[in-house]
Design an enzyme around this catalytic site. Sequence first.
Site, PDB file in Angstrom:
ATOM      1  N   GLU A  28       0.884  -1.171   0.000  1.00 30.87           N
ATOM      2  CA  GLU A  28       0.000   0.000   0.000  1.00 30.87           C
ATOM      3  C   GLU A  28       0.911   1.207   0.000  1.00 30.87           C
ATOM      4  OE1 GLU A  28      -1.512   3.157   1.361  1.00 30.87           O
ATOM      5  OE2 GLU A  28      -2.375   2.124   3.084  1.00 30.87           O
TER       6      GLU A  28
ATOM      7  N   CYS B 222      -1.121   9.247   2.944  1.00 37.75           N
ATOM      8  CA  CYS B 222      -0.908   8.667   1.619  1.00 37.75           C
ATOM      9  C   CYS B 222      -2.093   8.904   0.690  1.00 37.75           C
ATOM     10  CB  CYS B 222      -0.620   7.173   1.729  1.00 37.75           C
ATOM     11  SG  CYS B 222      -1.940   6.219   2.517  1.00 37.75           S
TER      12      CYS B 222
END
Length: 454
Positions: A215, A249
């Site tokens: 991820e 993120c």
Amino acid sequence: MTTINEMHQIFNLQKTQNDRAQPMTYEERVTVLNQIEALIRDNISELITALQADFGQRDPLQILSADLTGPLATIAYIKKHLRKWILPAKQRSGLMALTGTKQYVYNEPLGVVGIMSPFNAPIDLALDPAVEAIAAGNRVMVKISEYTPKTAALVQKLSQQYLNEKNFAVVTGEADIAAQFSALDWDKLVFTGGSETGKKVLSAAAPNLTPVVLELGGKNPAVVLPDANKQMTAAKIARSRSGNSGQICLDTDYVLLPTDQLDEYVRLITAQLAQAFPTYINNSEYSAIINDRSYDRILRMLTEARQRGTRLITINPDRDLQIARNEIFGPILSIFTYDSLDEAITFINSHEKPLAMYLFGRSSRHLNQIISQTSSGGVDINELSLHAGSHSMGFGGVGYSGMGRYKGGKTGFETFSNQKSVYKQGVLAKYTTRLMVPIHNKRNEKLLKRMLGL
């Protein structure tokens, strides 16, 4: 701080405890989930204090929302559905069902799962995948970022108090521990962090053929259509980019605006920032940059942009600047303009595939055009980041922004399971030998030609 020898001892213990013939029962899995839930609920104040100490300045309510509510919500959802998920899932057999044929998928545990969480949400991004892996019947070991040492040490101490390390353990340490951790013979490894570090993790895992969920980040675009609600769009982009000082993120990295709306949006976004944070210094509601290394990296981006003649209300920076090419991971928002939707789509596709894309506007035709002609891990329309919290969809990146999916309730459960296919033959069992070697006879020739349409 964990030594390399101690880490190997815990790993070997979990490997030894992983008995394929006797996987963790439903009751054992729920017990571990309850222990993790108690660890969080009993120590909320201590966890907030540790994260504040690591950052130097961070809003307690943001810590609650970014780090602690996610795992608790995931645990609650899993406990509601887990008993059903563990059962073999029947699959349709079509007309073959009339002959007694049955097909089903059996979700069996993979074994021992390693999880590496980053500094920006070290608890959430450690425990969210951990509880899904445990729900699937796996043992779990977590390595929390060395950038948040106080948080890592506290979670390690609490895990030793609340859990048995044969089921769940936390290790701490610097980059040498992280390198050794990613090279262990995991049954699955999860890494959340930067794309370049992700390449190193993937390389370390390759000799063991360890399946890896990455991820990663990326330059997440926000595309503003001409018919978007300006006040709402400006408010969401400005305030989202300020969350955790841009160290998220899923944050909007850059905005694509219609050229003729640029000045109005600059005014609206600036006004939103001024309203939300009249001051940044010594403002307890604004997060600090995690460390000097990250702070210096952001300053270098700004210095380069300034030297190249960019206005530092950063509008349309040169495309080869670091600030335009690399994920910023800081409180900077780059703004680019477009004159046609095709131009905006071309600009997005000139970058690596992002973890998320955000679209603002009303035109279904234009929204669908962007979605169908670009690639990203996920999309939010007139919203930011909420797809990552869905319990009915998986979350993850694509290409440079990651691989694999977790979260999303059953999606996460299946990510940490081996979906074993089982086929049970019915009354045709005694006839199927006719299609085994030696296969050459008139009946089989006619059958195969009919199947192929010859």
